[in-house]
Design a protein around this motif. Structure first.
Motif, PDB file in Angstrom:
ATOM      1  N   ARG A  27      -8.302   6.411  -2.400  1.00  0.00           N
ATOM      2  CA  ARG A  27      -8.562   6.971  -3.738  1.00  0.00           C
ATOM      3  C   ARG A  27      -7.485   6.527  -4.733  1.00  0.00           C
ATOM      4  O   ARG A  27      -7.788   6.211  -5.879  1.00  0.00           O
ATOM      5  N   ARG A  28      -6.256   6.472  -4.297  1.00  0.00           N
ATOM      6  CA  ARG A  28      -5.157   6.111  -5.194  1.00  0.00           C
ATOM      7  C   ARG A  28      -5.091   4.605  -5.477  1.00  0.00           C
ATOM      8  O   ARG A  28      -4.690   4.200  -6.559  1.00  0.00           O
ATOM      9  N   LEU A  29      -5.467   3.798  -4.510  1.00  0.00           N
ATOM     10  CA  LEU A  29      -5.228   2.354  -4.642  1.00  0.00           C
ATOM     11  C   LEU A  29      -6.481   1.511  -4.855  1.00  0.00           C
ATOM     12  O   LEU A  29      -6.362   0.330  -5.152  1.00  0.00           O
ATOM     13  N   ALA A  73      -7.033   9.482   1.149  1.00  0.00           N
ATOM     14  CA  ALA A  73      -6.217   9.700  -0.060  1.00  0.00           C
ATOM     15  C   ALA A  73      -5.622   8.389  -0.553  1.00  0.00           C
ATOM     16  O   ALA A  73      -5.547   8.142  -1.764  1.00  0.00           O
ATOM     17  N   LEU A  74      -5.222   7.548   0.362  1.00  0.00           N
ATOM     18  CA  LEU A  74      -4.649   6.259  -0.008  1.00  0.00           C
ATOM     19  C   LEU A  74      -5.677   5.384  -0.709  1.00  0.00           C
ATOM     20  O   LEU A  74      -5.379   4.738  -1.719  1.00  0.00           O
ATOM     21  N   TYR A 132      -5.549  -1.841  -1.764  1.00  0.00           N
ATOM     22  CA  TYR A 132      -5.754  -0.967  -0.608  1.00  0.00           C
ATOM     23  C   TYR A 132      -6.167  -1.748   0.629  1.00  0.00           C
ATOM     24  O   TYR A 132      -6.999  -2.639   0.578  1.00  0.00           O
ATOM     25  N   THR A 163       0.795  -1.228   0.000  1.00  0.00           N
ATOM     26  CA  THR A 163       0.000   0.000   0.000  1.00  0.00           C
ATOM     27  C   THR A 163       0.825   1.274   0.000  1.00  0.00           C
ATOM     28  O   THR A 163       0.450   2.251  -0.641  1.00  0.00           O
ATOM     29  N   ARG A 180       3.182  10.931  -1.928  1.00  0.00           N
ATOM     30  CA  ARG A 180       1.885  11.204  -2.549  1.00  0.00           C
ATOM     31  C   ARG A 180       0.750  11.156  -1.537  1.00  0.00           C
ATOM     32  O   ARG A 180      -0.316  11.704  -1.764  1.00  0.00           O
ATOM     33  N   VAL A 181       0.984  10.446  -0.421  1.00  0.00           N
ATOM     34  CA  VAL A 181      -0.014  10.308   0.637  1.00  0.00           C
ATOM     35  C   VAL A 181       0.673  10.618   1.966  1.00  0.00           C
ATOM     36  O   VAL A 181       1.757  10.106   2.242  1.00  0.00           O
ATOM     37  N   SER A 224       4.692   2.472  -3.045  1.00  0.00           N
ATOM     38  CA  SER A 224       4.548   3.236  -4.294  1.00  0.00           C
ATOM     39  C   SER A 224       4.137   4.691  -4.046  1.00  0.00           C
ATOM     40  O   SER A 224       4.150   5.502  -4.970  1.00  0.00           O
ATOM     41  N   MET A 225       3.789   5.008  -2.804  1.00  0.00           N
ATOM     42  CA  MET A 225       3.365   6.376  -2.488  1.00  0.00           C
ATOM     43  C   MET A 225       4.541   7.327  -2.255  1.00  0.00           C
ATOM     44  O   MET A 225       4.357   8.528  -2.123  1.00  0.00           O
TER      45      MET A 225
END
Length: 195
Positions: free
Chosen positions: A138-140, A135-136, A146, A37, A52-53, A40-41
Motif C-alpha cells: 500500500r505504501r510503495l 502494508a508495504l 515495491y 523497499t 511504518r511497516v 524509508s519505512m
C-alpha cells in the motif's frame, strides 16, 4: 595424464577467483532490494521499533552480517590470488606452499558457504514471516519500488554452491596431483634401477 591435470588445474584456479568475485558481487547486491523497499519505512534508525511497516527492521538487522560477508568475500579473493602467487595454476610438482594455498582456499570456501547459508536462511525466514507485505505494498505501489520477492535470499544457493564446488575441485585436484607425483617418482626410480 599430466596435460589433462595441468589444464584442469588452471581452470580450477580461475574458477576460484570467479567464485570469490561472485560472493563479493552478491554481498554488494543483497541489500539493494531491501534498501529500496524497507529503508524509508524506518524514519529513525535509532528507534527500529517505530517503523511504518512491521518487520522493516530486517534491513538494519542484516547490516552487520552483510558487512562481515563483504569482508569475507574480499578475503576469499585475496586467498584465490594466493593460488597464483604460489604458482599453483602452473606447477608440475606441488610444494608445501601449493598444498597450503589449496587447503586454505578450500577451507575458507567451505567455512564461508556454511556460515552464510545459516545466516541467510535465518534472515530469509525473518523477512517472510515478520514483514507486513500488505502494508508495504500500500505504501510503495504508487512509487513503483515495491517487491516482496525473496530473490536475493534465494540466490545464495547458486553463489555458495559454486564456492563449495570450487573447494571440492581444489581438494580433488590436489589428491590427483599427489597420485601423479607419486606415480612419476616410482617410474623414475624404476628407470634408475634398470640403468
Amino acid at each position: 595424464m599430466y596435460k589433462k591435470q595441468m589444464s584442469l588445474q588452471r581452470i580450477i584456479c580461475l574458477l576460484s577467483i570467479i567464485a570469490s568475485a561472485a560472493v563479493f558481487i552478491y554481498s554488494l547486491g543483497m541489500l539493494t532490494d531491501l534498501f529500496d523497499t524497507l529503508y524509508s519505512m524506518i524514519p529513525d534508525p535509532d528507534d527500529l521499533d517505530a517503523s511504518r511497516v512491521a518487520g522493516a527492521r530486517i534491513y538494519y538487522d542484516m547490516q552487520g552480517f552483510n558487512h562481515n560477508l563483504l569482508l569475507s568475500s574480499i578475503g576469499m579473493i585475496l586467498l584465490s590470488c594466493l593460488l597464483y602467487i604460489t604458482n599453483t595454476h602452473v606447477r608440475r610438482k606441488y610444494y608445501i606452499g601449493n598444498f597450503a594455498a589449496t587447503a586454505v582456499n578450500a577451507a575458507a570456501g567451505i567455512a564461508v558457504s556454511v556460515w552464510a547459508h545459516i545466516e541467510i536462511s535465518a534472515f530469509r525466514n525473518q523477512y517472510l514471516t515478520t514483514v507486513d507485505f500488505a502494508a508495504l505494498e500500500r505504501r510503495l505501489s504508487r512509487i513503483g519500488t515495491y517487491t516482496d520477492s525473496p530473490f536475493w535470499f534465494d540466490l545464495h544457493w547458486a553463489v555458495f554452491a559454486l564456492c563449495l564446488l570450487v573447494s571440492f575441485l581444489l581438494v580433488a585436484n590436489a589428491i590427483w596431483k599427489v597420485r601423479l607425483m607419486r606415480d612419476e617418482k616410482s617410474l623414475l626410480q624404476a628407470g634408475k634401477a634398470v640403468s
